[in-house]
Design a protein around this motif. Sequence first.
Motif, PDB file in Angstrom:
ATOM      1  N   PRO A   1       0.820  -1.225   0.000  1.00 46.01           N
ATOM      2  CA  PRO A   1       0.000   0.000   0.000  1.00 46.01           C
ATOM      3  C   PRO A   1       0.855   1.277   0.000  1.00 46.01           C
ATOM      4  N   GLN A   2       1.917   1.294   0.806  1.00 46.45           N
ATOM      5  CA  GLN A   2       2.808   2.461   0.837  1.00 46.45           C
ATOM      6  C   GLN A   2       3.519   2.629  -0.504  1.00 46.45           C
ATOM      7  N   PHE A   3       3.938   1.514  -1.086  1.00 45.10           N
ATOM      8  CA  PHE A   3       4.584   1.551  -2.397  1.00 45.10           C
ATOM      9  C   PHE A   3       3.645   2.170  -3.431  1.00 45.10           C
ATOM     10  N   ASN A   4       2.411   1.704  -3.474  1.00 45.84           N
ATOM     11  CA  ASN A   4       1.440   2.230  -4.441  1.00 45.84           C
ATOM     12  C   ASN A   4       1.160   3.714  -4.217  1.00 45.84           C
ATOM     13  N   ASP A   5       1.063   4.144  -2.959  1.00 45.81           N
ATOM     14  CA  ASP A   5       0.879   5.570  -2.654  1.00 45.81           C
ATOM     15  C   ASP A   5       2.077   6.381  -3.130  1.00 45.81           C
ATOM     16  N   TRP A   6       3.275   5.873  -2.881  1.00 46.23           N
ATOM     17  CA  TRP A   6       4.502   6.552  -3.298  1.00 46.23           C
ATOM     18  C   TRP A   6       4.563   6.674  -4.818  1.00 46.23           C
TER      19      TRP A   6
ATOM     20  N   GLY B   1       7.488  -4.724  -8.393  1.00 47.67           N
ATOM     21  CA  GLY B   1       7.568  -3.890  -9.589  1.00 47.67           C
ATOM     22  C   GLY B   1       8.989  -3.793 -10.112  1.00 47.67           C
ATOM     23  N   PHE B   2       9.076  -3.179 -11.282  1.00 48.14           N
ATOM     24  CA  PHE B   2      10.369  -2.982 -11.939  1.00 48.14           C
ATOM     25  C   PHE B   2      10.455  -1.547 -12.442  1.00 48.14           C
TER      26      PHE B   2
ATOM     27  N   LEU C   1      21.053   5.338 -11.277  1.00 48.76           N
ATOM     28  CA  LEU C   1      21.200   3.980 -10.760  1.00 48.76           C
ATOM     29  C   LEU C   1      20.604   2.941 -11.714  1.00 48.76           C
ATOM     30  N   PRO C   2      21.114   2.885 -12.944  1.00 48.54           N
ATOM     31  CA  PRO C   2      20.506   2.023 -13.968  1.00 48.54           C
ATOM     32  C   PRO C   2      20.493   0.533 -13.642  1.00 48.54           C
ATOM     33  N   ASP C   3      21.411   0.057 -12.805  1.00 46.15           N
ATOM     34  CA  ASP C   3      21.439  -1.367 -12.456  1.00 46.15           C
ATOM     35  C   ASP C   3      20.386  -1.740 -11.419  1.00 46.15           C
ATOM     36  N   ARG C   4      19.880  -0.753 -10.720  1.00 46.02           N
ATOM     37  CA  ARG C   4      18.887  -1.016  -9.665  1.00 46.02           C
ATOM     38  C   ARG C   4      17.498  -0.902 -10.287  1.00 46.02           C
ATOM     39  N   CYS C   5      16.882  -2.054 -10.508  1.00 45.38           N
ATOM     40  CA  CYS C   5      15.634  -2.033 -11.270  1.00 45.38           C
ATOM     41  C   CYS C   5      14.524  -2.907 -10.702  1.00 45.38           C
TER      42      CYS C   5
ATOM     43  N   SER D   1      12.270  -0.456   2.722  1.00 49.33           N
ATOM     44  CA  SER D   1      12.819   0.534   1.774  1.00 49.33           C
ATOM     45  C   SER D   1      12.331   0.204   0.359  1.00 49.33           C
ATOM     46  N   TYR D   2      11.012   0.031   0.229  1.00 48.57           N
ATOM     47  CA  TYR D   2      10.365  -0.318  -1.046  1.00 48.57           C
ATOM     48  C   TYR D   2      10.711   0.655  -2.165  1.00 48.57           C
ATOM     49  N   TRP D   3      11.031   1.871  -1.823  1.00 48.82           N
ATOM     50  CA  TRP D   3      11.309   2.937  -2.791  1.00 48.82           C
ATOM     51  C   TRP D   3      12.717   2.838  -3.386  1.00 48.82           C
ATOM     52  N   PHE D   4      13.566   1.977  -2.819  1.00 50.64           N
ATOM     53  CA  PHE D   4      14.944   1.855  -3.304  1.00 50.64           C
ATOM     54  C   PHE D   4      15.108   0.500  -3.990  1.00 50.64           C
ATOM     55  N   PRO D   5      15.182   0.490  -5.322  1.00 51.53           N
ATOM     56  CA  PRO D   5      15.262  -0.775  -6.051  1.00 51.53           C
ATOM     57  C   PRO D   5      16.604  -1.470  -5.860  1.00 51.53           C
ATOM     58  N   VAL D   6      16.585  -2.786  -6.055  1.00 53.50           N
ATOM     59  CA  VAL D   6      17.795  -3.599  -5.943  1.00 53.50           C
ATOM     60  C   VAL D   6      18.209  -4.074  -7.327  1.00 53.50           C
TER      61      VAL D   6
END
Length: 83
Positions: A7-12, A52-53, A60-64, A71-76
């Motif tokens: 839910p927080q991810f979708n709001d963000w 998501g992707f 940060l092109p490698d973090r997708c 930390s849902y907002w920071f991709p791995v």
Amino acid sequence: MKNNYIPQFNDWVKKENVQVLKKLENSDFKIGDIVTFTNEFGVQFENLEIIGFRNNKDFLPDRCVYLNKSSYWFPVKVSEIKK
């Protein structure tokens, strides 16, 4: 009980107008897959869901890969996850 950050991810995503892809090219991973994430220090976090992707070549092109974690907002990186 495990926390759910979707839910927080979708709001963000809506608030920040983030483009989230449903599929990642040249990858077998898909939304809903449960993976183990190993950070740069070798610490493993098991049973995390892909939510998501992204495809941002400028920052940060490698973090997708977005994961259902605090930390849902920071991709791995794809190289940091395994099924």
